[in-house]
Write a protein that holds these residues in place. Structure first.
Motif, PDB file in Angstrom:
ATOM      1  N   PRO A   1       0.805  -1.232   0.000  1.00  0.00           N
ATOM      2  CA  PRO A   1       0.000   0.000   0.000  1.00  0.00           C
ATOM      3  C   PRO A   1       0.831   1.272   0.000  1.00  0.00           C
ATOM      4  N   PHE A   2       2.154   1.152   0.198  1.00  0.00           N
ATOM      5  CA  PHE A   2       2.961   2.360   0.385  1.00  0.00           C
ATOM      6  C   PHE A   2       3.035   3.270  -0.836  1.00  0.00           C
ATOM      7  N   PRO A   3       3.116   2.757  -2.080  1.00  0.00           N
ATOM      8  CA  PRO A   3       3.114   3.699  -3.207  1.00  0.00           C
ATOM      9  C   PRO A   3       1.894   4.613  -3.229  1.00  0.00           C
ATOM     10  N   LEU A   4       0.713   4.081  -2.938  1.00  0.00           N
ATOM     11  CA  LEU A   4      -0.479   4.916  -2.923  1.00  0.00           C
ATOM     12  C   LEU A   4      -0.475   5.843  -1.708  1.00  0.00           C
ATOM     13  N   LEU A   5      -0.059   5.340  -0.558  1.00  0.00           N
ATOM     14  CA  LEU A   5       0.005   6.192   0.631  1.00  0.00           C
ATOM     15  C   LEU A   5       0.979   7.353   0.405  1.00  0.00           C
ATOM     16  N   GLU A   6       2.095   7.069  -0.250  1.00  0.00           N
ATOM     17  CA  GLU A   6       3.067   8.123  -0.547  1.00  0.00           C
ATOM     18  C   GLU A   6       2.493   9.119  -1.553  1.00  0.00           C
ATOM     19  N   ALA A   7       1.729   8.615  -2.531  1.00  0.00           N
ATOM     20  CA  ALA A   7       1.115   9.501  -3.523  1.00  0.00           C
ATOM     21  C   ALA A   7       0.084  10.420  -2.871  1.00  0.00           C
ATOM     22  N   LEU A   8      -0.693   9.893  -1.956  1.00  0.00           N
ATOM     23  CA  LEU A   8      -1.660  10.722  -1.237  1.00  0.00           C
ATOM     24  C   LEU A   8      -0.942  11.833  -0.473  1.00  0.00           C
ATOM     25  N   HIS A   9       0.164  11.462   0.171  1.00  0.00           N
ATOM     26  CA  HIS A   9       0.932  12.454   0.931  1.00  0.00           C
ATOM     27  C   HIS A   9       1.513  13.525   0.004  1.00  0.00           C
ATOM     28  N   ARG A  10       2.102  13.107  -1.114  1.00  0.00           N
ATOM     29  CA  ARG A  10       2.701  14.062  -2.057  1.00  0.00           C
ATOM     30  C   ARG A  10       1.675  15.051  -2.590  1.00  0.00           C
ATOM     31  N   ASN A  11       0.452  14.580  -2.774  1.00  0.00           N
ATOM     32  CA  ASN A  11      -0.589  15.428  -3.341  1.00  0.00           C
ATOM     33  C   ASN A  11      -1.411  16.162  -2.292  1.00  0.00           C
ATOM     34  N   GLY A  12      -1.012  16.054  -1.059  1.00  0.00           N
ATOM     35  CA  GLY A  12      -1.675  16.794   0.005  1.00  0.00           C
ATOM     36  C   GLY A  12      -3.067  16.305   0.344  1.00  0.00           C
ATOM     37  N   VAL A  13      -3.318  15.008   0.097  1.00  0.00           N
ATOM     38  CA  VAL A  13      -4.634  14.430   0.369  1.00  0.00           C
ATOM     39  C   VAL A  13      -4.659  13.857   1.785  1.00  0.00           C
ATOM     40  N   ARG A  14      -5.651  14.249   2.566  1.00  0.00           N
ATOM     41  CA  ARG A  14      -5.777  13.679   3.906  1.00  0.00           C
ATOM     42  C   ARG A  14      -6.742  12.497   3.850  1.00  0.00           C
ATOM     43  N   GLY A  15      -6.265  11.413   3.270  1.00  0.00           N
ATOM     44  CA  GLY A  15      -7.035  10.181   3.266  1.00  0.00           C
ATOM     45  C   GLY A  15      -6.723   9.388   4.521  1.00  0.00           C
ATOM     46  N   VAL A  16      -7.740   8.904   5.175  1.00  0.00           N
ATOM     47  CA  VAL A  16      -7.557   8.176   6.433  1.00  0.00           C
ATOM     48  C   VAL A  16      -7.690   6.678   6.173  1.00  0.00           C
ATOM     49  N   VAL A  17      -6.686   5.934   6.587  1.00  0.00           N
ATOM     50  CA  VAL A  17      -6.685   4.486   6.416  1.00  0.00           C
ATOM     51  C   VAL A  17      -7.673   3.861   7.393  1.00  0.00           C
ATOM     52  N   ILE A  18      -8.557   3.006   6.870  1.00  0.00           N
ATOM     53  CA  ILE A  18      -9.476   2.237   7.706  1.00  0.00           C
ATOM     54  C   ILE A  18      -9.251   0.759   7.397  1.00  0.00           C
ATOM     55  N   GLY A  19     -10.111  -0.114   7.869  1.00  0.00           N
ATOM     56  CA  GLY A  19      -9.967  -1.529   7.556  1.00  0.00           C
ATOM     57  C   GLY A  19      -8.753  -2.163   8.215  1.00  0.00           C
ATOM     58  N   GLN A  20      -8.311  -3.303   7.665  1.00  0.00           N
ATOM     59  CA  GLN A  20      -7.285  -4.085   8.325  1.00  0.00           C
ATOM     60  C   GLN A  20      -5.897  -3.471   8.240  1.00  0.00           C
ATOM     61  N   VAL A  21      -5.628  -2.621   7.247  1.00  0.00           N
ATOM     62  CA  VAL A  21      -4.340  -1.920   7.268  1.00  0.00           C
ATOM     63  C   VAL A  21      -4.253  -1.052   8.524  1.00  0.00           C
ATOM     64  N   ALA A  22      -5.344  -0.377   8.864  1.00  0.00           N
ATOM     65  CA  ALA A  22      -5.372   0.380  10.116  1.00  0.00           C
ATOM     66  C   ALA A  22      -5.234  -0.558  11.310  1.00  0.00           C
ATOM     67  N   GLY A  23      -5.896  -1.727  11.223  1.00  0.00           N
ATOM     68  CA  GLY A  23      -5.770  -2.695  12.301  1.00  0.00           C
ATOM     69  C   GLY A  23      -4.329  -3.109  12.529  1.00  0.00           C
ATOM     70  N   ILE A  24      -3.602  -3.351  11.445  1.00  0.00           N
ATOM     71  CA  ILE A  24      -2.189  -3.713  11.545  1.00  0.00           C
ATOM     72  C   ILE A  24      -1.395  -2.587  12.190  1.00  0.00           C
ATOM     73  N   MET A  25      -1.688  -1.359  11.820  1.00  0.00           N
ATOM     74  CA  MET A  25      -0.975  -0.228  12.404  1.00  0.00           C
ATOM     75  C   MET A  25      -1.237  -0.117  13.898  1.00  0.00           C
ATOM     76  N   HIS A  26      -2.384  -0.639  14.339  1.00  0.00           N
ATOM     77  CA  HIS A  26      -2.686  -0.669  15.777  1.00  0.00           C
ATOM     78  C   HIS A  26      -2.156  -1.927  16.458  1.00  0.00           C
ATOM     79  N   GLY A  27      -1.543  -2.826  15.686  1.00  0.00           N
ATOM     80  CA  GLY A  27      -0.938  -4.009  16.293  1.00  0.00           C
ATOM     81  C   GLY A  27      -1.572  -5.325  15.945  1.00  0.00           C
ATOM     82  N   SER A  28      -2.595  -5.351  15.098  1.00  0.00           N
ATOM     83  CA  SER A  28      -3.219  -6.613  14.720  1.00  0.00           C
ATOM     84  C   SER A  28      -2.212  -7.523  14.028  1.00  0.00           C
ATOM     85  N   THR A  29      -2.306  -8.801  14.299  1.00  0.00           N
ATOM     86  CA  THR A  29      -1.382  -9.774  13.708  1.00  0.00           C
ATOM     87  C   THR A  29      -1.924 -10.402  12.432  1.00  0.00           C
ATOM     88  N   GLU A  30      -3.176 -10.096  12.067  1.00  0.00           N
ATOM     89  CA  GLU A  30      -3.744 -10.671  10.852  1.00  0.00           C
ATOM     90  C   GLU A  30      -3.324  -9.864   9.624  1.00  0.00           C
TER      91      GLU A  30
END
Length: 223
Positions: free
Chosen positions: A50-79
């Motif tokens: 997911p990092f190429p898209l996350l980096e593109a959002l950042h470069r373009n100044g888009v405040r997109g908020v990650v939801i779903g299991q990618v967010a879960g992983i960032m909170h420590g989920s092991t799945e």
């Protein structure tokens, strides 16, 4: 040092790619995901990053908020997971930057029926549009999507920001809001993951009370 949530996500991406390295294509996309196994069992896991898209959002100044299991992983989920779901504010003024970010990673848009949607700022004003890209596919949603009793716009206001040494900022939904979303959707994988996130709070309380400490990253995939 990389912010811990981003370190978790990078580690999960590596594990996902290793897990799917020798897997044959099934023809299943993220919309075909099993309600228990999740998108880790679809072709979305093949080359997932997911990092190429996350980096593109950042470069373009888009405040997109990650939801779903990618967010879960960032909170420590092991799945593990094979898709990236995003929530943004749906403001027409922000749509051109969103379209520019998706265009820069060669993403394509599709509707709920699987039909192509033009890569145009107006297309992102739908309550939800699905996307595919060489690194990740998923849903791009606005607060206009029916969320039941949940107030999705407040999720944007309470979102957390992780920053890496290169300046990349990734916004992701809070643990409490992600649990609310999981329980509202109510699929087996959502309830399981909500319980997992709830268990982290119990573990933290136990540590504060002098209980056992176990902060290791681990666990089997199945997102």
């Amino acid at each position: 040092m990389i912010d811990e949530p981003l370190e978790r996500l990078r580690a999960a991406v590596r594990r996902t790619r290793e897990l799917a390295l020798n897997r044959a294509s099934t023809g299943l996309g993220h919309q075909d995901a099993d309600d228990d196994v999740g998108t880790i069992g679809t072709d979305g896991a093949l080359g997932f990053d997911p990092f190429p898209l996350l980096e593109a959002l950042h470069r373009n100044g888009v405040r997109g908020v990650v939801i779903g299991q990618v967010a879960g992983i960032m909170h420590g989920s092991t799945e593990l997971t094979g898709d990236l779901d995003l929530l943004w504010d749906g403001a027409p003024a922000h749509a051109p930057a969103l379209a520019a970010a998706f265009t820069s990673v060669n993403a394509q848009l599709i509707d709920d029926k699987g039909d192509p949607v033009a890569m145009h700022p107006h297309s992102f004003l739908r309550p939800k549009v699905q996307f595919t890209s060489p690194g990740a596919g998923g849903d791009c949603c606005t607060p206009a999507l029916p969320w039941g009793d949940l107030r999705a716009r407040e999720f944007l206001e309470r979102a957390i920001t992780a920053v890496d040494p290169g300046g990349l900022e990734v916004h992701y939904v809070s643990r409490e809001d992600l649990i609310r979303m999981r329980r509202a959707i109510g699929r087996p994988k959502d309830l399981r993951r909500a319980d997992e996130l709830d268990s982290f709070a119990s573990a933290r309380l136990a540590r504060l009370d002098g209980g056992p400490r176990d902060g290791r990253w681990g666990g089997a995939g199945g997102g």
